[in-house]
Design an enzyme around this catalytic site. Structure first.
Site, PDB file in Angstrom:
ATOM      1  N   ASP A  35       0.829  -1.199   0.000  1.00  0.00           N
ATOM      2  CA  ASP A  35       0.000   0.000   0.000  1.00  0.00           C
ATOM      3  C   ASP A  35       0.871   1.260   0.000  1.00  0.00           C
ATOM      4  O   ASP A  35       1.955   1.270   0.588  1.00  0.00           O
ATOM      5  CB  ASP A  35      -0.895  -0.019   1.249  1.00  0.00           C
ATOM      6  CG  ASP A  35      -2.074   0.942   1.119  1.00  0.00           C
ATOM      7  OD1 ASP A  35      -2.282   1.491   0.023  1.00  0.00           O
ATOM      8  OD2 ASP A  35      -2.775   1.148   2.125  1.00  0.00           O
ATOM      9  N   GLY A  36       0.364   2.310  -0.631  1.00  0.00           N
ATOM     10  CA  GLY A  36       1.045   3.604  -0.567  1.00  0.00           C
ATOM     11  C   GLY A  36       1.670   4.071  -1.867  1.00  0.00           C
ATOM     12  O   GLY A  36       2.381   5.082  -1.884  1.00  0.00           O
ATOM     13  N   ARG A  48      -0.199   9.040 -10.116  1.00  0.00           N
ATOM     14  CA  ARG A  48      -0.277   7.799  -9.332  1.00  0.00           C
ATOM     15  C   ARG A  48       0.432   6.643 -10.034  1.00  0.00           C
ATOM     16  O   ARG A  48       1.051   5.786  -9.400  1.00  0.00           O
ATOM     17  CB  ARG A  48      -1.743   7.417  -9.117  1.00  0.00           C
ATOM     18  CG  ARG A  48      -2.533   8.379  -8.254  1.00  0.00           C
ATOM     19  CD  ARG A  48      -3.987   7.942  -8.159  1.00  0.00           C
ATOM     20  NE  ARG A  48      -4.111   6.594  -7.619  1.00  0.00           N
ATOM     21  CZ  ARG A  48      -3.974   6.284  -6.324  1.00  0.00           C
ATOM     22  NH1 ARG A  48      -3.728   7.227  -5.449  1.00  0.00           N
ATOM     23  NH2 ARG A  48      -4.081   5.041  -5.912  1.00  0.00           N
ATOM     24  N   HIS A  52       2.935   3.285  -8.972  1.00  0.00           N
ATOM     25  CA  HIS A  52       2.774   1.854  -9.264  1.00  0.00           C
ATOM     26  C   HIS A  52       4.018   1.318  -9.987  1.00  0.00           C
ATOM     27  O   HIS A  52       4.467   0.205  -9.716  1.00  0.00           O
ATOM     28  CB  HIS A  52       1.526   1.619 -10.126  1.00  0.00           C
ATOM     29  CG  HIS A  52       0.237   1.945  -9.404  1.00  0.00           C
ATOM     30  ND1 HIS A  52      -0.013   1.543  -8.112  1.00  0.00           N
ATOM     31  CD2 HIS A  52      -0.870   2.638  -9.804  1.00  0.00           C
ATOM     32  CE1 HIS A  52      -1.225   1.963  -7.740  1.00  0.00           C
ATOM     33  NE2 HIS A  52      -1.746   2.641  -8.744  1.00  0.00           N
ATOM     34  N   SER A  80      -7.154  -5.939  -5.665  1.00  0.00           N
ATOM     35  CA  SER A  80      -8.305  -6.436  -4.899  1.00  0.00           C
ATOM     36  C   SER A  80      -9.584  -6.286  -5.718  1.00  0.00           C
ATOM     37  O   SER A  80      -9.611  -5.545  -6.718  1.00  0.00           O
ATOM     38  CB  SER A  80      -8.443  -5.639  -3.597  1.00  0.00           C
ATOM     39  OG  SER A  80      -8.905  -4.331  -3.888  1.00  0.00           O
ATOM     40  N   GLU A  82     -12.031  -4.645  -4.799  1.00  0.00           N
ATOM     41  CA  GLU A  82     -12.420  -3.230  -4.645  1.00  0.00           C
ATOM     42  C   GLU A  82     -11.643  -2.333  -5.618  1.00  0.00           C
ATOM     43  O   GLU A  82     -12.104  -1.252  -5.982  1.00  0.00           O
ATOM     44  CB  GLU A  82     -12.166  -2.766  -3.207  1.00  0.00           C
ATOM     45  CG  GLU A  82     -13.121  -3.359  -2.173  1.00  0.00           C
ATOM     46  CD  GLU A  82     -12.881  -4.844  -1.870  1.00  0.00           C
ATOM     47  OE1 GLU A  82     -11.721  -5.305  -2.010  1.00  0.00           O
ATOM     48  OE2 GLU A  82     -13.844  -5.544  -1.521  1.00  0.00           O
ATOM     49  N   ASN A  83     -10.464  -2.780  -6.059  1.00  0.00           N
ATOM     50  CA  ASN A  83      -9.654  -1.959  -6.963  1.00  0.00           C
ATOM     51  C   ASN A  83     -10.329  -1.737  -8.323  1.00  0.00           C
ATOM     52  O   ASN A  83      -9.940  -0.829  -9.069  1.00  0.00           O
ATOM     53  CB  ASN A  83      -8.259  -2.574  -7.174  1.00  0.00           C
ATOM     54  CG  ASN A  83      -7.351  -2.435  -5.968  1.00  0.00           C
ATOM     55  OD1 ASN A  83      -6.430  -3.235  -5.762  1.00  0.00           O
ATOM     56  ND2 ASN A  83      -7.583  -1.413  -5.136  1.00  0.00           N
ATOM     57  N   ARG A  86     -11.450   1.814  -9.249  1.00  0.00           N
ATOM     58  CA  ARG A  86     -10.498   2.896  -9.601  1.00  0.00           C
ATOM     59  C   ARG A  86     -10.711   3.348 -11.045  1.00  0.00           C
ATOM     60  O   ARG A  86     -11.339   2.644 -11.838  1.00  0.00           O
ATOM     61  CB  ARG A  86      -9.068   2.383  -9.418  1.00  0.00           C
ATOM     62  CG  ARG A  86      -8.800   2.104  -7.967  1.00  0.00           C
ATOM     63  CD  ARG A  86      -7.339   1.926  -7.685  1.00  0.00           C
ATOM     64  NE  ARG A  86      -7.176   1.768  -6.249  1.00  0.00           N
ATOM     65  CZ  ARG A  86      -6.065   1.990  -5.589  1.00  0.00           C
ATOM     66  NH1 ARG A  86      -4.986   2.381  -6.226  1.00  0.00           N
ATOM     67  NH2 ARG A  86      -6.021   1.832  -4.290  1.00  0.00           N
ATOM     68  N   GLU A 221       1.230 -13.458  12.315  1.00  0.00           N
ATOM     69  CA  GLU A 221       1.777 -12.268  12.964  1.00  0.00           C
ATOM     70  C   GLU A 221       1.629 -11.083  12.006  1.00  0.00           C
ATOM     71  O   GLU A 221       1.962 -11.189  10.818  1.00  0.00           O
ATOM     72  CB  GLU A 221       3.265 -12.471  13.293  1.00  0.00           C
ATOM     73  CG  GLU A 221       3.524 -13.567  14.304  1.00  0.00           C
ATOM     74  CD  GLU A 221       2.957 -13.245  15.689  1.00  0.00           C
ATOM     75  OE1 GLU A 221       2.867 -12.055  16.038  1.00  0.00           O
ATOM     76  OE2 GLU A 221       2.600 -14.196  16.405  1.00  0.00           O
TER      77      GLU A 221
HETATM   78  C1  FPP Z   1      -1.921   0.166  -3.335  1.00  0.00           C
HETATM   79  O1  FPP Z   1      -1.401   1.476  -3.400  1.00  0.00           O
HETATM   80  C2  FPP Z   1      -1.369  -0.646  -4.380  1.00  0.00           C
HETATM   81  C3  FPP Z   1      -2.095  -1.217  -5.376  1.00  0.00           C
HETATM   82  C4  FPP Z   1      -3.552  -1.066  -5.497  1.00  0.00           C
HETATM   83  C5  FPP Z   1      -1.494  -2.034  -6.432  1.00  0.00           C
HETATM   84  C6  FPP Z   1      -0.239  -2.776  -6.077  1.00  0.00           C
HETATM   85  C7  FPP Z   1       0.587  -2.833  -7.299  1.00  0.00           C
HETATM   86  C8  FPP Z   1       1.928  -2.752  -7.345  1.00  0.00           C
HETATM   87  C9  FPP Z   1       2.754  -2.740  -6.130  1.00  0.00           C
HETATM   88  C10 FPP Z   1       2.664  -2.688  -8.638  1.00  0.00           C
HETATM   89  C11 FPP Z   1       2.429  -3.830  -9.530  1.00  0.00           C
HETATM   90  C12 FPP Z   1       2.723  -5.130  -8.890  1.00  0.00           C
HETATM   91  C13 FPP Z   1       2.639  -6.322  -9.507  1.00  0.00           C
HETATM   92  C14 FPP Z   1       2.952  -7.569  -8.779  1.00  0.00           C
HETATM   93  C15 FPP Z   1       2.263  -6.422 -10.902  1.00  0.00           C
HETATM   94  P1  FPP Z   1      -2.425   2.685  -3.560  1.00  0.00           P
HETATM   95  O2  FPP Z   1      -2.504   3.003  -5.007  1.00  0.00           O
HETATM   96  O3  FPP Z   1      -3.729   2.331  -2.924  1.00  0.00           O
HETATM   97  O4  FPP Z   1      -1.695   3.805  -2.763  1.00  0.00           O
HETATM   98  P2  FPP Z   1      -2.391   4.999  -1.935  1.00  0.00           P
HETATM   99  O5  FPP Z   1      -3.150   4.330  -0.819  1.00  0.00           O
HETATM  100  O6  FPP Z   1      -1.226   5.792  -1.456  1.00  0.00           O
HETATM  101  O7  FPP Z   1      -3.275   5.720  -2.888  1.00  0.00           O
END
Ligand code: FPP
Length: 264
Positions: A35-36, A48, A52, A80, A82-83, A86, A221
């Site tokens: 996350d983040g 954003r 990624h 997820s 929920e994603n 977006r 954990e």
């Molecule tokens: C959450 O950060 C991250 C995601 C929804 C996607 C995770 C994807 C990656 C780490 C890159 C691609 C990885 C693979 C394995 C293909 P956020 O966008 O919710 O961050 P925020 O909370 O700061 O907005």
């Protein structure tokens, strides 16, 4: 450099941190909520999408670190259910990054005898992404030493509901008994046969589970760090593992060295 319990890890090099790890008690399965990415990008005035992209670099470094440490099972929450809410452009980029990741890592999975194991509602992914995901999963399915599990269009509740429905089908079809125990139920989950995570890491300061592996993390954990996912690198993995090794995993039992009489 020896480490004392009162010292912070800040002054330690990666080699120092590595030497503090007890090789005998490393987790067998680490899961990660990455996350983040968005905040990392906005802190730099970037879109954003840049977060990624940097996040993918972190994924590769972190997976490499677990490999070098000999940790056999790693699970990442890449997308997820929920994603899907977006913006379309962000979803499209995440799918492109997933494809890039698979094309980059395909050879490495073979060289490292690693099974690529996707879980989630894979049929919801775009067709070209699905094809690549299934292809890499199929061609690495015979590897048993290491597993990289990736959650895509995944939700823990829907996994449990789906398992329940398939169990009901099997009961009605006479393939399962009318009463099941936890071991039998587990066979209906997408993670069937894999050990539960020993450690779950979530980055970016959020202390939530967000519908991830709800059944499987019953005794896991939890480790929450303020570090944003794109900044989570080898050193952060070592810090998380050292923290994990300080925990007394009791699974409901009394602490080690305490007899039941002493506790009453
Ligand atoms: C959450 O950060 C991250 C995601 C929804 C996607 C995770 C994807 C990656 C780490 C890159 C691609 C990885 C693979 C394995 C293909 P956020 O966008 O919710 O961050 P925020 O909370 O700061 O907005």
């Amino acid at each position: 450099m020896p480490l004392h319990s009162t010292q912070s890890f800040a002054e330690f090099t990666e080699d120092d941190l590595f030497s503090q790890l007890d090789q005998e008690t490393l987790p067998r399965h680490v899961a990660m909520i990455m996350d983040g990415n968005g905040r990392w990008a906005s802190q730099r005035g970037l879109p954003r999408i840049a977060g990624h992209r940097e996040g993918l670099i972190a994924v590769r470094e972190v997976l490499n670190t677990y490999y070098l440490l000999g940790i056999p099972i790693v699970t990442v929450y890449a997308f997820s259910q929920e994603n899907w809410k977006r913006p379309q452009a962000e979803i499209a980029l995440l799918m492109t990054l997933l494809q890039e990741f698979l094309l980059q890592e395909r050879q490495t999975f073979h060289e490292r005898k690693t099974r690529f194991f996707p879980i989630g509602l894979l049929h919801e992914l775009p067709a070209s992404t699905q094809d690549l995901v299934h292809a890499v999963a199929q061609e690495t399915a015979h590897f048993t030493e290491r597993t990289v599990m990736i959650a895509l269009s995944y939700g823990g509740r829907s996994e449990i509901v789906d398992a329940t429905n398939r169990l009901i089908d099997d009961i009605q079809g006479g393939r399962a008994s009318k009463r099941v125990d936890e071991v039998q139920f587990e066979q209906y989950l997408s993670t069937a046969g894999l050990p539960d995570p020993d450690l779950l890491i979530r980055t970016s300061g959020e202390a939530r589970i967000s519908n991830f592996l709800l059944w499987q993390i019953a005794y896991t954990e939890l480790y929450f760090t303020n570090t944003l996912w794109p900044d989570f690198r080898r050193r952060d993995v070592l810090l998380a593992l050292l923290d994990y090794q300080k925990r007394d995993r009791r699974f409901g039992r009394l602490p080690h060295g305490v007899s039941p009489q002493n506790r009453l």
